[in-house]
Structure formats: structure tokens, C-alpha cells
Design an enzyme around this catalytic site. Structure first.
Site, PDB file in Angstrom:
ATOM      1  N   CYS A  84       0.684  -1.496  -0.481  1.00 37.21           N
ATOM      2  CA  CYS A  84      -0.024  -0.111   0.212  1.00 37.21           C
ATOM      3  C   CYS A  84       0.648   1.287   0.379  1.00 37.21           C
ATOM      4  CB  CYS A  84      -0.654  -0.431   1.375  1.00 37.21           C
ATOM      5  SG  CYS A  84      -2.037   1.033   1.189  1.00 37.21           S
ATOM      6  N   HIS A 179      -3.219  -5.444   1.663  1.00 39.74           N
ATOM      7  CA  HIS A 179      -2.202  -5.624   3.142  1.00 39.74           C
ATOM      8  C   HIS A 179      -2.758  -6.655   2.654  1.00 39.74           C
ATOM      9  CE1 HIS A 179      -2.272  -1.551   3.966  1.00 39.74           C
ATOM     10  NE2 HIS A 179      -3.206  -1.422   3.490  1.00 39.74           N
ATOM     11  N   GLU A 181      -0.682  -8.725   4.758  1.00 34.58           N
ATOM     12  CA  GLU A 181      -0.317  -9.080   6.093  1.00 34.58           C
ATOM     13  C   GLU A 181      -1.436  -9.588   7.247  1.00 34.58           C
ATOM     14  OE1 GLU A 181       0.385  -5.970   4.486  1.00 34.58           O
ATOM     15  OE2 GLU A 181      -0.701  -4.917   5.913  1.00 34.58           O
TER      16      GLU A 181
HETATM   17  N1  GLN Z   1      -3.213   6.690   0.965  1.00 35.59           N
HETATM   18  C1  GLN Z   1      -2.177   6.186   2.015  1.00 35.59           C
HETATM   19  C2  GLN Z   1      -0.734   7.338   1.288  1.00 35.59           C
HETATM   20  O1  GLN Z   1      -1.069   7.805   0.020  1.00 35.59           O
HETATM   21  C3  GLN Z   1      -1.893   4.829   1.389  1.00 35.59           C
HETATM   22  C4  GLN Z   1      -2.714   4.334   2.984  1.00 35.59           C
HETATM   23  C5  GLN Z   1      -2.187   2.835   3.174  1.00 35.59           C
HETATM   24  O2  GLN Z   1      -1.170   2.425   3.048  1.00 35.59           O
HETATM   25  N2  GLN Z   1      -3.026   1.714   3.752  1.00 35.59           N
HETATM   26  O3  GLN Z   1       0.418   6.796   1.536  1.00 35.59           O
END
Ligand code: GLN
Length: 195
Positions: A84, A179, A181
Site C-alpha cells: 500500500c 494489505h 499481512e
Molecule cells: N493513502 C495512503 C498513502 O497515500 C496509503 C494507504 C495505506 O497504506 N493503507 O500513502
């Protein structure tokens, strides 16, 4: 320990303990010896075989890395797994970035931050990947808009690339926009198998 790998989990923000647990389980499942350490300082980066960059908020992660003086050191680590916000951190190019935002620029992918919308537009769904099917949790996830030919797609959600990897010059980078994990060890196993 012979062949024991030293894996760092960037522990400045985000779901650090979930990554530690998933990495431990993955190593167990594979019968691998791994030393797993939380990384917050330059000293802790020394001698790492790999690092995992958890989700969180990419702009905050960047600032915390700079404050800790480890932004440039992370770039030199040969194997990196980003989830992410970690995906955003690895990308060469990002859209919808904050004015001062910069990334490690290691992976030949173009990423759209917050492309699914706001926090309320976060979602979960079953996904198919080359590693098998799994439950995908997307939290204010980015979208991978485009990849270069040296990047291999590992999973798609409808037409969107949601996981991919890049190997070149002895470096290995793996990213997921969701995610893993939280629900599976499949991606952590895959990462460890590529070290
Ligand atoms: N929106 C977040 C960002 O710009 C990422 C979100 C996340 O890691 N769950 O970094």
C-alpha cells in the site's frame, strides 16, 4: 546461523506487528531461518538482506524516514517488499502527490495515490493472484497505472494491477496495493523465496 536471512520491517508507522507476524509465519512455513528486526535507525539497516515497508501514509513515511536519516539507506537495500503506502514509496512516478512528496524511485511503476477515493471507499474482496486466491483488504489504496516491461504482474482486480514484482541487477522489488499481512502469508513466503 548459516543461510539465515536478516529481514527488517520499517517500524516508523503502520501495521508493523502484522508484518512481523506474517514474516515469522512465512519463514516457518518454508522452514527458513530468519532474523526479523524492527527498523528505525541507520544502524538497524546495516547488514539487512531485505526490508518490508508497511502501509500507512506515504507522505508521513517519507518524512519519518528523512527525519531518521534512513531515506537514502533504504534505497541501497537489495530486496524490498512494499504494501500500500510502501508501494507508493517504491514507485518511480506518482500521481496525486503532495507538493513536497518524493519516493525512493526504485520500481518502474506509475502509481495513483488514493485512486479508489476516500477512507470510506476502502473495501475487501476475494482476489486471484499467481500465488493463489486470497482475501484482499484495500485501505485507501493506490492504483498501479502503468508498468514497464521489466515488471511482472502477480495479481489483478478486474483490470487493475494490484501486485507486481521487478528483478534487475540483483535487486528484487515486490509490491501489493492491498494489505496481505492482514489475511495471508502467501506474499511474504513469495518474498522470502526470492531472496
Ligand atoms: N493513502 C495512503 C498513502 O497515500 C496509503 C494507504 C495505506 O497504506 N493503507 O500513502
Amino acid at each position: 546461523m548459516v543461510n539465515s536471512k536478516k529481514i527488517g520491517i520499517l517500524a516508523l508507522q503502520g501495521d508493523v506487528s502484522e508484518h512481523i507476524n506474517a514474516t515469522k509465519k512465512a519463514a516457518n512455513n518454508l522452514g527458513l531461518e530468519c532474523e526479523i528486526i524492527e527498523v528505525r535507525t541507520r544502524e538497524q539497516i546495516t547488514g539487512l538482506d531485505a526490508i518490508i515497508i508497511p502501509g500507512g501514509e506515504s507522505t508521513v513515511l517519507q518524512k519519518l524516514c528523512e527525519r531518521a536519516g534512513i531515506f537514502e539507506d533504504i534505497k541501497k537495500i537489495k530486496n524490498i517488499f512494499g504494501t500500500c503506502a510502501g508501494t507508493i514509496m517504491l514507485a518511480k512516478n506518482i500521481h496525486n502527490k503532495e507538493p513536497e512528496q518524493k519516493t525512493l524511485e526504485l520500481m518502474e511503476i506509475e502509481v495513483d495515490r488514493n485512486a479508489y477515493g476516500r477512507q470510506a471507499d476502502s473495501f475487501e474482496k476475494n482476489i486471484e493472484t499467481v500465488l493463489g486466491s486470497m482475501h484482499g483488504v484495500f485501505i485507501r489504496a493506490p492504483k498501479i497505472r502503468s508498468i514497464k516491461e521489466n515488471v511482472r504482474v502477480l495479481a489483478k482486480n478486474e483490470n487493475e494491477i494490484i501486485a507486481c514484482e521487478q528483478k534487475n541487477n540483483g535487486n528484487y522489488y515486490l509490491v501489493t496495493t492491498f494489505h496481505p499481512e492482514l489475511t495471508t502469508t502467501q506474499f511474504h513466503e513469495h518474498f522470502l523465496q526470492n531472496l
